[in-house]
Design an enzyme around this catalytic site. Structure first.
Site, short mmCIF file in Angstrom:
data_model
loop_
_atom_site.label_atom_id
_atom_site.label_comp_id
_atom_site.label_asym_id
_atom_site.label_seq_id
_atom_site.Cartn_x
_atom_site.Cartn_y
_atom_site.Cartn_z
N ASP A 8 40.89 27.03 -4.08
CA ASP A 8 41.93 27.97 -3.47
C ASP A 8 43.30 27.76 -4.19
O ASP A 8 43.77 26.57 -4.18
CB ASP A 8 41.87 27.12 -1.95
CG ASP A 8 42.85 27.58 -1.23
OD1 ASP A 8 43.34 28.63 -1.43
OD2 ASP A 8 42.98 26.86 -0.24
N LYS A 71 52.41 32.57 -5.98
CA LYS A 71 51.65 33.44 -5.40
C LYS A 71 52.06 34.98 -4.91
O LYS A 71 51.39 35.98 -4.93
CB LYS A 71 50.68 32.80 -4.38
CG LYS A 71 49.55 33.57 -3.98
CD LYS A 71 48.74 32.73 -3.14
CE LYS A 71 47.34 33.26 -2.55
NZ LYS A 71 46.33 32.42 -1.80
N GLU A 170 39.65 34.98 0.75
CA GLU A 170 40.03 33.71 1.65
C GLU A 170 39.40 33.76 3.07
O GLU A 170 38.62 32.71 3.38
CB GLU A 170 41.69 33.48 1.75
CG GLU A 170 41.97 33.17 0.54
CD GLU A 170 43.50 33.23 0.31
OE1 GLU A 170 44.30 33.17 1.37
OE2 GLU A 170 44.00 32.89 -0.70
N ASP A 193 44.98 32.10 9.74
CA ASP A 193 45.33 31.28 8.56
C ASP A 193 46.82 31.17 8.49
O ASP A 193 47.80 32.12 8.24
CB ASP A 193 44.73 31.99 7.49
CG ASP A 193 44.98 31.14 6.09
OD1 ASP A 193 46.12 30.23 6.18
OD2 ASP A 193 44.62 31.62 4.86
#
Ligand code: AMP
Length: 653
Positions: A8, A71, A170, A193
């Protein structure tokens, strides 16, 4: 076969996981830590690059050399990154269509190079834990990541010495970790999330063991960090009130200079704010103690959960429109969901859980909290279950490890996790769509077909790759065009084999080969699988709305092609042996040809003509041409026999 790990690669934290004796486990580093902060420090001069916790410690004191939240920049161009997203403590470069880069000293770093430093650290921890080299990984990305972002992630893996066996969404990984692949078919799940720096709400549907992303919505600059900032600001005010120094948090690099003391103080306040926030997930109040924060000044404050929730509420509320948007895009009401699962460390906060339970109407959750809203419950449809059974900050990595184990053949009941959102095919003669891979095919997949030329002595063929659900090529999306050359041959003799292959990362490879000479061309098309959900839905809706006219268009185009072929054959036979038939036959053919030509006329708006009239006229022409066709056949036969030395003489009695 070497082991594949699941990674992850998060905005705030990253984790690696594996499946050991059938049990998914997070891999800890040498100090037993399971979360690796996604932070990289590039020192001045000679020192070595740091990744993870040691880098995170330098984030405040050496801001210009310490990169976090990389990211957000993966695979993005300058033009894609608005000013608001550049409010960072390090320098971000890149304008227009050029890639975004991080400038540290005199070197520009590509985002994938920074991410590779984090991946190298995770790889090294995994190798130390297994005591063997690790070279293969499954890496997760947000469902909304486009091809460039996915490719950058893959590249980061490669730079770190990993073969990236699959890029996995994800929410799909989280659903796997929660064991939701065992739910009944067509179960729908919302994945909420909320991490340190990003928020996503994805809605998935399980179809025959395949998770499909129905909708996704989110904000790449919303998360636990915003709560930490509010708490830090609150504490800085209390510090000033109690006689401490006045400090404000700069929003971006160089906004105003802070000296080393102020930076160090800020770092301590920020850390204390986050720790207090985490502690208040399980306690009602916590003591914040910062001894010797400034020369001759120590700070102490008792922060309560109520105070924290007052500050956090505004941040949590900002997730609401995204949840509603995703539900609307998926055309679902909350009660039509089966489960809501929580992902991301910030969802451990009770306020977040209560908010989600309330928004999605999760009745069970309210009951267990003893806050059943009497009076409304009877009238509300039963809501989804709020599933909190997994560690929210580990679920994605564990799901990636499960996927990795499936890929290495370690788990039975293999789940194929991704499907093609729309059909893929080629434009054929006449402007029709010829589907090679139908919509919702599980990937990876390969499919091929042979095509022939439409004209005599054609030297090349245009391969026009299409995506969509419509019958006419022009109504679908064009993904790319290229030509393949081949040896000229009469119409229908040359053969071109076309193969479509979608690999596990959703990249379409189109191969076209002249089957006679073996000459071939391969073209890679990256945007075949990761298509915006709303656009997919629109395409599917349009195909339903236009189903009848599309069918009529296909039947018309096919009939038209056949008529034009018969017309061309009739014309050719008349030129070659029209003088050898009686005038009535010739006139009949010519009249029938006129009828076909008239029937070929199309309505300029719909591009469709009278199908029945065309079929009748074509049938009549076919019939009228029979005597000439027979004559031509006899001639061809004679020529063939002559070629073989056989001479036919008329039979005489
Ligand atoms: P992630 O990006 O999933 O690693 O989540 C990181 C965020 O979760 C950070 O903002 C953390 O402060 C926050 N977080 C982690 N654990 C907790 C907790 N127990 N309670 C509240 N927030 C937490």
């Amino acid at each position: 076969m070497s082991r594949i790990i699941g990674i992850d690669l998060g905005t705030t934290n990253s984790l690696a996981a594996t499946v050991d004796s059938g049990i998914p486990l997070v891999i800890a580093d040498a100090s037993g830590r399971r979360l690796t902060p996604s932070v990289v420090h590039v020192p001045d001069g000679e020192g070595s690059i740091l990744a993870g916790l040691p880098a995170a410690h330098l984030r405040v004191t050496q801001p210009e050399q310490t990169v976090y939240s990389i990211k957000r920049f993966m695979g993005r161009r300058g033009v894609d990154v608005p000013d608001a997203e550049r409010r960072l403590m390090y320098r971000v470069e890149g304008t227009g269509a050029g890639p975004v880069a991080v400038r540290i000293g005199d070197r520009a770093w590509a985002p994938e190079e920074i991410s590779a430093c984090i991946l190298r650290k995770l790889k090294a921890d995994a190798e130390a834990s297994f005591n063997e080299p690790v070279t293969r990984a499954v890496i997760t990305v947000p469902a909304y990541f486009n091809d460039a972002q996915r490719n950058a992630t893959k590249k980061a893996g490669e730079l770190a010495g990993l073969t990236v066996e699959r890029i996995l969404n994800e929410p799909t990984a989280a659903a796997l970790a929660y064991g939701l692949d065992r739910l009944q078919d067509r179960a729908r799940v919302a994945v909420y999330d909320l991490g340190g720096g990003t928020f996503d709400l994805s809605i998935l549907e399980l179809n025959e063991g395949v998770f499909q992303v129905l909708a996704t919505s989110g904000n790449t600059c919303l998360g636990g960090d915003d709560i930490d900032r509010s708490v830090s600001e609150f504490l800085l005010e209390r510090i000033q009130e109690s006689g401490g120094p006045r400090i404000t948090i700069p929003e971006r690099r160089g906004e105003y200079p802070l000296d080393q003391h102020a930076l160090a103080m800020l770092a301590r306040v920020r850390e204390a704010a986050e720790q207090a926030k985490i502690a208040l997930s399980t306690m009602e109040a916590t003591e914040i103690v910062l001894p010797f924060l400034a020369p001759g000044f120590s700070f102490q404050y008792r922060l309560t959960r109520t105070e924290l929730e007052t500050m956090a509420r505004a941040v949590v509320q900002r997730t609401r429109p995204h949840c509603l948007r995703a539900l609307a895009d998926a055309r679902l009401q909350p009660h039509e969901l089966d489960q809501v699962i929580l992902v991301g460390g910030q969802t451990r906060m009770p306020l977040v859980r209560a908010f989600v339970a309330d928004l999605f109407g999760c009745a069970d959750f309210e009951e267990t909290r003893g806050q059943l809203r009497l009076g409304t419950e009877h009238h509300r449809p039963a809501g989804p279950q709020l599933n909190t059974s997994q560690n929210p900050d580990e679920a994605v990595a564990l799901g990636a490890a499960i996927q990795a184990e499936i890929l290495s053949g370690g788990l039975r009941n293999v789940l194929l996790l991704d499907v093609t959102p729309l059909s893929l095919g080629l434009e054929t003669f006449g402007g029709l769509m010829n589907v090679l891979i139908p919509r919702n095919s599980t990937i990876p997949i390969k499919a091929g077909e042979k095509f022939t030329t439409a004209m005599d002595y054609q030297r090349e063929m245009l391969i026009h790759v299409l995506q969509g659900e419509r019958e006419r090529a022009a109504d679908n999306w064009s993904l790319g065009k290229f030509t393949i050359d081949f040896e000229p041959a009469p119409r229908g003799v040359a053969r071109v084999g076309v193969q479509f292959e979608i690999d596990a990362d959703g990249i379409l490879h189109v191969l076209a080969r002249d089957t006679l000479t073996g000459v071939e061309k391969v073209v890679e098309i990256k945007s075949a699988v990761n298509v915006d959900d709303a656009a997919v839905q629109q395409m599917v809706d349009e195909s339903v709305t236009h189903a009848f006219e599309d069918l009529a268009a296909r039947r018309w185009i096919e009939a038209r092609l056949k008529s034009m072929e018969i017309l061309a054959a009739a014309r050719k036979s008349l030129t070659e042996c029209g003088t050898q038939v009686i005038p009535e036959v010739r006139e009949k053919i010519e009249a029938a040809m006129v009828q076909v030509e008239q029937a070929l006329v199309e309505d300029p708006n719909t591009k469709i003509g009278d199908l029945a009239q065309l079929q009748t006229a074509t049938g009549a022409l076919d019939h009228a041409s029979l005597p000439v066709a027979e004559l031509l056949l006899d001639r061809a036969m004679e020529a063939l026999l002559r070629q073989r030395g056989i001479v036919l003489t008329p039979v005489t009695e």
